[in-house]
Write a protein that holds these residues in place. Structure first.
Motif, PDB file in Angstrom:
ATOM      1  N   PRO A  45       0.825  -1.211   0.000  1.00  0.00           N
ATOM      2  CA  PRO A  45       0.000   0.000   0.000  1.00  0.00           C
ATOM      3  C   PRO A  45       0.864   1.267   0.000  1.00  0.00           C
ATOM      4  N   GLU A  46       0.315   2.327  -0.564  1.00  0.00           N
ATOM      5  CA  GLU A  46       1.061   3.584  -0.698  1.00  0.00           C
ATOM      6  C   GLU A  46       1.504   4.131   0.658  1.00  0.00           C
ATOM      7  N   ALA A  47       0.647   4.007   1.664  1.00  0.00           N
ATOM      8  CA  ALA A  47       1.004   4.505   3.000  1.00  0.00           C
ATOM      9  C   ALA A  47       2.212   3.748   3.554  1.00  0.00           C
ATOM     10  N   GLU A  48       2.252   2.454   3.311  1.00  0.00           N
ATOM     11  CA  GLU A  48       3.373   1.634   3.780  1.00  0.00           C
ATOM     12  C   GLU A  48       4.658   2.020   3.046  1.00  0.00           C
ATOM     13  N   LEU A  49       4.560   2.257   1.739  1.00  0.00           N
ATOM     14  CA  LEU A  49       5.743   2.643   0.961  1.00  0.00           C
ATOM     15  C   LEU A  49       6.284   4.002   1.404  1.00  0.00           C
ATOM     16  N   LYS A  50       5.411   4.920   1.798  1.00  0.00           N
ATOM     17  CA  LYS A  50       5.865   6.226   2.299  1.00  0.00           C
ATOM     18  C   LYS A  50       6.681   6.045   3.577  1.00  0.00           C
ATOM     19  N   LYS A  51       6.229   5.147   4.455  1.00  0.00           N
ATOM     20  CA  LYS A  51       6.961   4.871   5.695  1.00  0.00           C
ATOM     21  C   LYS A  51       8.319   4.232   5.392  1.00  0.00           C
ATOM     22  N   VAL A  52       8.327   3.300   4.447  1.00  0.00           N
ATOM     23  CA  VAL A  52       9.570   2.632   4.071  1.00  0.00           C
ATOM     24  C   VAL A  52      10.565   3.633   3.508  1.00  0.00           C
ATOM     25  N   ASN A  53      10.103   4.513   2.644  1.00  0.00           N
ATOM     26  CA  ASN A  53      10.994   5.503   2.034  1.00  0.00           C
ATOM     27  C   ASN A  53      11.509   6.525   3.037  1.00  0.00           C
ATOM     28  N   ALA A  54      10.823   6.699   4.161  1.00  0.00           N
ATOM     29  CA  ALA A  54      11.266   7.638   5.197  1.00  0.00           C
ATOM     30  C   ALA A  54      12.357   7.031   6.085  1.00  0.00           C
ATOM     31  N   LEU A  55      12.484   5.715   6.097  1.00  0.00           N
ATOM     32  CA  LEU A  55      13.479   5.049   6.938  1.00  0.00           C
ATOM     33  C   LEU A  55      14.881   5.163   6.326  1.00  0.00           C
ATOM     34  N   PRO A  56      15.926   4.996   7.134  1.00  0.00           N
ATOM     35  CA  PRO A  56      17.290   4.996   6.593  1.00  0.00           C
ATOM     36  C   PRO A  56      17.476   3.863   5.570  1.00  0.00           C
ATOM     37  N   ASP A  57      18.388   4.078   4.646  1.00  0.00           N
ATOM     38  CA  ASP A  57      18.607   3.119   3.557  1.00  0.00           C
ATOM     39  C   ASP A  57      18.938   1.712   4.028  1.00  0.00           C
ATOM     40  N   ASN A  58      19.665   1.583   5.135  1.00  0.00           N
ATOM     41  CA  ASN A  58      20.106   0.257   5.561  1.00  0.00           C
ATOM     42  C   ASN A  58      19.001  -0.581   6.216  1.00  0.00           C
ATOM     43  N   TRP A  59      17.811  -0.051   6.379  1.00  0.00           N
ATOM     44  CA  TRP A  59      16.714  -0.823   6.947  1.00  0.00           C
ATOM     45  C   TRP A  59      16.119  -1.781   5.925  1.00  0.00           C
ATOM     46  N   PHE A  60      16.246  -1.448   4.675  1.00  0.00           N
ATOM     47  CA  PHE A  60      15.747  -2.287   3.588  1.00  0.00           C
ATOM     48  C   PHE A  60      16.835  -2.393   2.543  1.00  0.00           C
ATOM     49  N   ARG A  61      16.776  -3.433   1.763  1.00  0.00           N
ATOM     50  CA  ARG A  61      17.773  -3.570   0.701  1.00  0.00           C
ATOM     51  C   ARG A  61      17.098  -3.299  -0.634  1.00  0.00           C
ATOM     52  N   PRO A  62      17.812  -2.641  -1.552  1.00  0.00           N
ATOM     53  CA  PRO A  62      17.239  -2.434  -2.891  1.00  0.00           C
ATOM     54  C   PRO A  62      17.315  -3.740  -3.691  1.00  0.00           C
ATOM     55  N   ASP A  63      16.227  -4.113  -4.306  1.00  0.00           N
ATOM     56  CA  ASP A  63      16.184  -5.345  -5.088  1.00  0.00           C
ATOM     57  C   ASP A  63      15.691  -5.007  -6.490  1.00  0.00           C
ATOM     58  N   ALA A  64      16.481  -5.361  -7.484  1.00  0.00           N
ATOM     59  CA  ALA A  64      16.116  -5.103  -8.877  1.00  0.00           C
ATOM     60  C   ALA A  64      15.468  -6.327  -9.510  1.00  0.00           C
ATOM     61  N   CYS A  65      15.418  -7.428  -8.788  1.00  0.00           N
ATOM     62  CA  CYS A  65      14.796  -8.663  -9.282  1.00  0.00           C
ATOM     63  C   CYS A  65      13.615  -8.966  -8.370  1.00  0.00           C
ATOM     64  N   LEU A  66      12.425  -8.659  -8.845  1.00  0.00           N
ATOM     65  CA  LEU A  66      11.232  -8.833  -8.029  1.00  0.00           C
ATOM     66  C   LEU A  66      10.477 -10.078  -8.491  1.00  0.00           C
ATOM     67  N   GLN A  67      10.130 -10.915  -7.550  1.00  0.00           N
ATOM     68  CA  GLN A  67       9.449 -12.163  -7.879  1.00  0.00           C
ATOM     69  C   GLN A  67       8.032 -12.128  -7.303  1.00  0.00           C
ATOM     70  N   PHE A  68       7.075 -12.540  -8.127  1.00  0.00           N
ATOM     71  CA  PHE A  68       5.677 -12.543  -7.720  1.00  0.00           C
ATOM     72  C   PHE A  68       5.040 -13.866  -8.107  1.00  0.00           C
ATOM     73  N   ASN A  69       3.982 -14.229  -7.378  1.00  0.00           N
ATOM     74  CA  ASN A  69       3.124 -15.332  -7.785  1.00  0.00           C
ATOM     75  C   ASN A  69       2.010 -14.676  -8.595  1.00  0.00           C
ATOM     76  N   VAL A  70       2.010 -14.925  -9.896  1.00  0.00           N
ATOM     77  CA  VAL A  70       1.062 -14.263 -10.796  1.00  0.00           C
ATOM     78  C   VAL A  70       0.142 -15.325 -11.380  1.00  0.00           C
ATOM     79  N   GLY A  71      -1.080 -15.387 -10.873  1.00  0.00           N
ATOM     80  CA  GLY A  71      -2.037 -16.366 -11.360  1.00  0.00           C
ATOM     81  C   GLY A  71      -1.543 -17.793 -11.210  1.00  0.00           C
TER      82      GLY A  71
END
Length: 189
Positions: A45-71
């Motif tokens: 959700p957008e509200a969750e992403l705003k909180k994530v983006n407000a945190l310091p960079d080392n709290w999350f890792r950047p991932d360029a390979c995103l995996q999803f269960n699609v259908g």
């Protein structure tokens, strides 16, 4: 006239295939990037992403390979450039490590699901066509031994092999044996 080595053949085949297939790959990559970002936004959700983006960079890792269960299918989508923030793995999770591609969420149905599956199908079709073209080009090149013969057999492909095509060089003047013998002090036999 240059002799075609296997390395030169491979280079020519890759150049020829890249000319045709690289623009298509770039378009597929851009479409994949857009789908990955849209899928990511649909999971978090957008509200969750705003909180994530407000945190310091080392709290999350950047991932360029995103995996999803699609259908019901596990599909990986790649991001162009810097990855999107995802949480670190917990110790003991499947691989036991902190990094790696893992399923971020489920996209069970709908328009986004259909578009991602269609993109995955188009990408697999692209890979198959590219592999077939590379194989056909490699087989054709394996039957030719010199750039002169290649120019005769495949004049349309000159742009890919002209840098390997040597121009005839002026032959060195023939050294006479009697001059060499006299310089070395050898008697003629």
């Amino acid at each position: 006239m240059a002799k075609l080595t296997n390395q030169i053949r491979e280079t020519i085949a890759n150049l020829a295939v890249a000319r045709t297939f690289d623009p298509r790959k770039e378009a597929l990559d851009k479409a994949e990037d857009a789908l990955a970002r849209e899928a990511y936004a649909s999971i978090y959700p957008e509200a969750e992403l705003k909180k994530v983006n407000a945190l310091p960079d080392n709290w999350f890792r950047p991932d360029a390979c995103l995996q999803f269960n699609v259908g019901g299918l596990t599909i990986r989508l790649n991001i162009i450039g810097k990855g999107l923030p995802v949480s670190y793995r917990a110790k003991g999770e499947q691989t036991g490590g902190f990094y790696g591609c893992r399923t971020l969420g489920v996209i069970p149905h709908g328009d986004l699901c259909d578009r991602i599956q269609a993109h995955a199908t188009a990408y697999e079709k692209y890979k198959g066509e590219r592999a077939a073209a590379l194989k056909a080009c490699t087989v054709m090149l394996s039957r030719v031994t010199t750039t002169v013969k290649l120019a005769e057999a495949w004049p349309e492909g000159e742009q890919f092999f002209k840098k390997f095509h040597d121009e005839p060089k002026a032959a060195l003047p023939m050294v006479r044996v009697d001059e060499v013998n006299s310089l070395l002090g050898l008697a003629a036999a």
